[in-house]
Design a protein around this motif. Sequence first.
Motif, PDB file in Angstrom:
ATOM      1  N   GLY A 140       0.795  -1.224   0.000  1.00 33.81           N
ATOM      2  CA  GLY A 140       0.000   0.000   0.000  1.00 33.81           C
ATOM      3  C   GLY A 140       0.820   1.261   0.000  1.00 33.81           C
ATOM      4  O   GLY A 140       0.363   2.307   0.464  1.00 33.81           O
ATOM      5  N   GLY A 141       2.056   1.216  -0.496  1.00 34.65           N
ATOM      6  CA  GLY A 141       2.901   2.401  -0.505  1.00 34.65           C
ATOM      7  C   GLY A 141       2.504   3.385  -1.589  1.00 34.65           C
ATOM      8  O   GLY A 141       1.822   3.055  -2.561  1.00 34.65           O
ATOM      9  N   ARG A 142       2.973   4.622  -1.410  1.00 28.16           N
ATOM     10  CA  ARG A 142       2.696   5.695  -2.365  1.00 28.16           C
ATOM     11  C   ARG A 142       3.992   6.443  -2.682  1.00 28.16           C
ATOM     12  O   ARG A 142       4.683   6.903  -1.772  1.00 28.16           O
ATOM     13  N   ILE A 143       4.292   6.570  -3.965  1.00 30.14           N
ATOM     14  CA  ILE A 143       5.387   7.416  -4.424  1.00 30.14           C
ATOM     15  C   ILE A 143       4.767   8.537  -5.245  1.00 30.14           C
ATOM     16  O   ILE A 143       4.040   8.280  -6.208  1.00 30.14           O
ATOM     17  N   ILE A 144       5.047   9.774  -4.853  1.00 29.65           N
ATOM     18  CA  ILE A 144       4.459  10.939  -5.519  1.00 29.65           C
ATOM     19  C   ILE A 144       5.589  11.893  -5.893  1.00 29.65           C
ATOM     20  O   ILE A 144       6.359  12.323  -5.030  1.00 29.65           O
ATOM     21  N   ASN A 145       5.699  12.196  -7.172  1.00 29.30           N
ATOM     22  CA  ASN A 145       6.759  13.062  -7.677  1.00 29.30           C
ATOM     23  C   ASN A 145       6.173  14.402  -8.112  1.00 29.30           C
ATOM     24  O   ASN A 145       5.056  14.459  -8.634  1.00 29.30           O
ATOM     25  N   LEU A 146       6.939  15.446  -7.942  1.00 27.57           N
ATOM     26  CA  LEU A 146       6.537  16.764  -8.438  1.00 27.57           C
ATOM     27  C   LEU A 146       7.194  17.013  -9.789  1.00 27.57           C
ATOM     28  O   LEU A 146       8.408  16.845  -9.942  1.00 27.57           O
ATOM     29  N   THR A 147       6.375  17.395 -10.765  1.00 25.74           N
ATOM     30  CA  THR A 147       6.888  17.783 -12.079  1.00 25.74           C
ATOM     31  C   THR A 147       6.480  19.234 -12.352  1.00 25.74           C
ATOM     32  O   THR A 147       5.931  19.902 -11.477  1.00 25.74           O
ATOM     33  N   SER A 148       6.730  19.701 -13.575  1.00 31.85           N
ATOM     34  CA  SER A 148       6.556  21.135 -13.832  1.00 31.85           C
ATOM     35  C   SER A 148       5.840  21.441 -15.138  1.00 31.85           C
ATOM     36  O   SER A 148       6.020  22.524 -15.697  1.00 31.85           O
ATOM     37  N   GLY A 149       5.073  20.510 -15.655  1.00 27.09           N
ATOM     38  CA  GLY A 149       4.357  20.782 -16.893  1.00 27.09           C
ATOM     39  C   GLY A 149       5.261  20.920 -18.099  1.00 27.09           C
ATOM     40  O   GLY A 149       4.887  21.514 -19.110  1.00 27.09           O
ATOM     41  N   GLN A 150       6.462  20.330 -17.994  1.00 26.11           N
ATOM     42  CA  GLN A 150       7.446  20.486 -19.069  1.00 26.11           C
ATOM     43  C   GLN A 150       6.989  19.829 -20.368  1.00 26.11           C
ATOM     44  O   GLN A 150       7.504  20.160 -21.433  1.00 26.11           O
ATOM     45  N   ASP A 151       6.026  18.921 -20.305  1.00 29.47           N
ATOM     46  CA  ASP A 151       5.528  18.273 -21.515  1.00 29.47           C
ATOM     47  C   ASP A 151       4.360  19.029 -22.142  1.00 29.47           C
ATOM     48  O   ASP A 151       3.862  18.638 -23.198  1.00 29.47           O
ATOM     49  N   LEU A 152       3.921  20.110 -21.517  1.00 30.31           N
ATOM     50  CA  LEU A 152       2.775  20.864 -22.025  1.00 30.31           C
ATOM     51  C   LEU A 152       3.180  22.046 -22.892  1.00 30.31           C
ATOM     52  O   LEU A 152       2.344  22.628 -23.589  1.00 30.31           O
ATOM     53  N   GLY A 153       4.452  22.399 -22.848  1.00 34.62           N
ATOM     54  CA  GLY A 153       4.930  23.531 -23.641  1.00 34.62           C
ATOM     55  C   GLY A 153       6.385  23.807 -23.327  1.00 34.62           C
ATOM     56  O   GLY A 153       6.949  23.260 -22.384  1.00 34.62           O
ATOM     57  N   PRO A 154       7.010  24.660 -24.134  1.00 37.92           N
ATOM     58  CA  PRO A 154       8.430  24.957 -23.932  1.00 37.92           C
ATOM     59  C   PRO A 154       8.669  25.754 -22.652  1.00 37.92           C
ATOM     60  O   PRO A 154       7.789  26.473 -22.169  1.00 37.92           O
ATOM     61  N   MET A 155       9.888  25.615 -22.112  1.00 36.13           N
ATOM     62  CA  MET A 155      10.318  26.368 -20.935  1.00 36.13           C
ATOM     63  C   MET A 155      11.645  27.042 -21.274  1.00 36.13           C
ATOM     64  O   MET A 155      12.702  26.601 -20.839  1.00 36.13           O
ATOM     65  N   PRO A 156      11.625  28.099 -22.096  1.00 32.78           N
ATOM     66  CA  PRO A 156      12.872  28.750 -22.533  1.00 32.78           C
ATOM     67  C   PRO A 156      13.734  29.170 -21.346  1.00 32.78           C
ATOM     68  O   PRO A 156      13.240  29.677 -20.342  1.00 32.78           O
ATOM     69  N   GLY A 157      15.035  28.954 -21.495  1.00 33.90           N
ATOM     70  CA  GLY A 157      15.967  29.310 -20.439  1.00 33.90           C
ATOM     71  C   GLY A 157      16.047  28.293 -19.326  1.00 33.90           C
ATOM     72  O   GLY A 157      16.713  28.518 -18.317  1.00 33.90           O
ATOM     73  N   GLU A 158      15.381  27.151 -19.493  1.00 31.68           N
ATOM     74  CA  GLU A 158      15.403  26.111 -18.465  1.00 31.68           C
ATOM     75  C   GLU A 158      15.593  24.739 -19.111  1.00 31.68           C
ATOM     76  O   GLU A 158      14.871  23.791 -18.821  1.00 31.68           O
ATOM     77  N   LEU A 159      16.574  24.633 -19.983  1.00 30.83           N
ATOM     78  CA  LEU A 159      16.801  23.397 -20.718  1.00 30.83           C
ATOM     79  C   LEU A 159      17.105  22.223 -19.789  1.00 30.83           C
ATOM     80  O   LEU A 159      16.497  21.154 -19.908  1.00 30.83           O
ATOM     81  N   ALA A 160      18.053  22.389 -18.874  1.00 30.12           N
ATOM     82  CA  ALA A 160      18.438  21.298 -17.984  1.00 30.12           C
ATOM     83  C   ALA A 160      17.293  20.936 -17.043  1.00 30.12           C
ATOM     84  O   ALA A 160      17.035  19.758 -16.787  1.00 30.12           O
TER      85      ALA A 160
END
Length: 251
Positions: A140-160
């Motif tokens: 019954g474990g839970r792993i929850i990661n935070l992402t940043s919507g990087q797949d929804l559009g470009p993030m100029p100046g934040e390539l890495a």
Amino acid sequence: MTQVQRKAALVTGASDSRDIGTAICRQLASQGFDVFFTHWKADQKWIGILQRELEGSGVRCEGVEMDLSEADAAVQLLNTAQSSIGIPVVLVNNAAHSVRDGYENLDATILDEHYQVNMRTTFLLSVEFARRLKEAGMQGGRIINLTSGQDLGPMPGELAYAATKGAITAFMKTLSAELAHEDITVNAVNPGPTDSTWMDEGIREHLLPKFPMGRIGQPTDAAKLIGFLASEEAGWITGQVIHSEGGFLRG
């Protein structure tokens, strides 16, 4: 979630009263989880205040300053958390490394610094967390990661940053399939632009018109969703990226 005598949660990246990690700690404590959190270069007086605040809700709480860029950070962290509050049944990978780059500035050092925290420690924490649950016969474990919507559009100046956050999504989807038979769910949350430590008044003025609900996302918005994913009610949700952005309009 399989009931144990006490539920324990490990949260990375709670270093300021305004950040998402702190809101997550508060949310999980309100749900009865003992909380172990990491911080980095935080005000020690405030860390003590946070610990006492959470303990006031009837749970145990400990925090540790830890450099998550170290190669053995995952094992060190889980060892410390386990000795303090027991084997965690919830892992929230919230901590992240982020600096501005762009194609003219990107180099090996910038890439490595993002990789160490955003990918290596996140990945190793996830698999070591799952292995320890299995060895203890806990489900019954839970792993929850935070992402940043990087797949929804470009993030100029934040390539890495965008690349390493995108890798978390790819890793999460495959890990969720490997762990499904262990009753361990693996999901990710994209909270969208959130009014935490990185926003100033100029950024708020620029972003507010892009939120059709008339306000900018708050750390508690992300924390409430993560609290749900940590609960028994979310046991049938795995391998998903949940975009919780209040209808944020890109472009």
